[in-house]
Write an enzyme that holds these catalytic residues in place. Structure first.
Site, PDB file in Angstrom:
ATOM      1  N   SER A  55     107.397   4.317  94.227  1.00 57.35           N
ATOM      2  CA  SER A  55     107.153   5.745  94.017  1.00 57.35           C
ATOM      3  C   SER A  55     108.112   6.226  92.958  1.00 57.35           C
ATOM      4  CB  SER A  55     107.419   6.553  95.298  1.00 57.35           C
ATOM      5  OG  SER A  55     106.281   6.583  96.123  1.00 57.35           O
ATOM      6  N   GLU A  62     107.904  20.105  80.356  1.00 50.49           N
ATOM      7  CA  GLU A  62     106.566  20.692  80.470  1.00 50.49           C
ATOM      8  C   GLU A  62     105.983  20.543  81.878  1.00 50.49           C
ATOM      9  OE1 GLU A  62     107.512  18.325  78.403  1.00 50.49           O
ATOM     10  OE2 GLU A  62     107.671  19.335  76.458  1.00 50.49           O
ATOM     11  N   SER A  63     106.698  20.018  82.836  1.00 51.56           N
ATOM     12  CA  SER A  63     106.341  19.889  84.263  1.00 51.56           C
ATOM     13  C   SER A  63     106.713  18.500  84.793  1.00 51.56           C
ATOM     14  CB  SER A  63     104.904  20.279  84.588  1.00 51.56           C
ATOM     15  OG  SER A  63     104.733  21.693  84.407  1.00 51.56           O
ATOM     16  N   HIS A  68     102.577   6.743  92.629  1.00 46.07           N
ATOM     17  CA  HIS A  68     102.780   6.091  93.930  1.00 46.07           C
ATOM     18  C   HIS A  68     101.838   4.899  93.943  1.00 46.07           C
ATOM     19  CE1 HIS A  68     104.987   9.676  94.960  1.00 46.07           C
ATOM     20  NE2 HIS A  68     103.956  10.391  94.547  1.00 46.07           N
ATOM     21  N   CYS A  83     102.469  21.853  81.066  1.00 44.82           N
ATOM     22  CA  CYS A  83     102.152  23.236  80.737  1.00 44.82           C
ATOM     23  C   CYS A  83     102.463  23.484  79.270  1.00 44.82           C
ATOM     24  CB  CYS A  83     102.893  24.198  81.657  1.00 44.82           C
ATOM     25  SG  CYS A  83     104.641  23.916  81.708  1.00 44.82           S
TER      26      CYS A  83
END
Lengths: 138, 138
Positions: A55, A62-63, A68, A83
Site C-alpha cells: 500500500s 495537486e492532491s 493498494h 486539482c
C-alpha cells in the site's frame, strides 16, 4: 458542481504478482506517474504487507496518488486525484497501465468539487482561487 | 465485480476556513477517523500550503484516508477507502462530518475490486485471501 479536480479510480487486473509485491518498484512507478501528470511531489508513504501486498500514497501539490495491491489476485487499486488545470491525471494512469501491464483495466473518472446547487451561497469570503500547482507549501 | 473494498468520496462544504487551514487539527481528525473505522494506522503525510490549504493522507492496513482542503471555499474533499469486512468506513465519514461541521455534505460510496465479467480466469494461483486487517506488515 463547482469542479475543482478530477479523481481517477483505476482497477488493474492480471498484473504480475511479483511486481505487485515489490514495494520499491511500486513506489518508483507511482513517483514517475506523478511526474508524468506534471504534478509536484510533496511526500510519500509506502508499506509492504506480510505475507503479500503493498500500500502506498504519494502526496502531490495537486492532491494525491495511491495504490493498494493484491498480488494473490494480480490486482491493484489505484487512485490519481489532481486539482487545477495544469496537472494531467490521465497521463499518470496511462503510464501506470504501461508499467503494470495488466491484462485488463477499468477507469472511472469522477469530478471532485463543491456540490451544487448553489455553491455561491455557502461561504462569505471568496477570494480568487489559485490552482494548487501555483501554491507554495510550508 | 469481486468486491474487495469500499471507497467513500466525501465532499464537505461550509466548513470553518480556519479549521480547514489547521494542519495539526486536520491530521488529528483523520487519525481519529481511522480509529473510528477500526482501521490500523501505518503512516501519514500532511502538508500545509501557502497561502492556505492542507493536504494529507493516512495509510492504514485496510487502504487509506485522504483530505484536501480549500479554506477559501470552506470546502474539503475527503476519501475513506477500506478493504476487508472488519473496517467500517462510514463510521470514519460520520466522525469527520461531526468534526468538520459542514453546512452541507455529499457522499459517494464506490465499490472497489476486480471488475467483471470473469475474475476467476485472470490469475493462475489463487490462495485463500486474508483480509488486510488480518495481515501483518513489514
Amino acid at each position: 458542481m463547482r469542479n475543482l479536480g478530477t479523481h481517477l479510480l483505476l482497477e488493474m487486473v492480471g498484473c504480475k504478482p511479483e511486481f505487485l509485491d515489490n514495494k520499491e518498484e511500486i513506489c518508483s512507478a507511482l513517483l514517475r506517474a506523478a511526474t508524468k501528470a506534471r504534478a509536484t511531489v510533496l511526500g510519500n508513504s509506502f508499506h509492504k504487507f506480510s505475507p503479500q501486498g503493498v500500500s502506498g500514497v504519494v502526496v502531490i501539490a495537486e492532491s494525491h496518488l495511491s495504490i493498494h495491491t493484491w498480488p494473490e489476485f494480480g490486482y491493484a487499486a489505484v487512485d490519481v486525484f489532481t486539482c487545477g488545470d495544469r496537472a494531467m491525471p490521465h497521463r499518470a494512469a496511462d503510464y501506470l497501465i504501461e508499467a503494470f501491464a495488466p491484462t485488463r483495466h477499468e477507469i472511472k473518472a469522477i469530478p471532485r468539487g463543491i456540490p451544487g446547487p448553489n455553491p455561491e451561497m455557502m461561504v462569505s469570503e471568496r477570494p480568487t482561487w489559485s490552482p494548487p500547482a501555483e501554491r507554495g507549501w510550508m
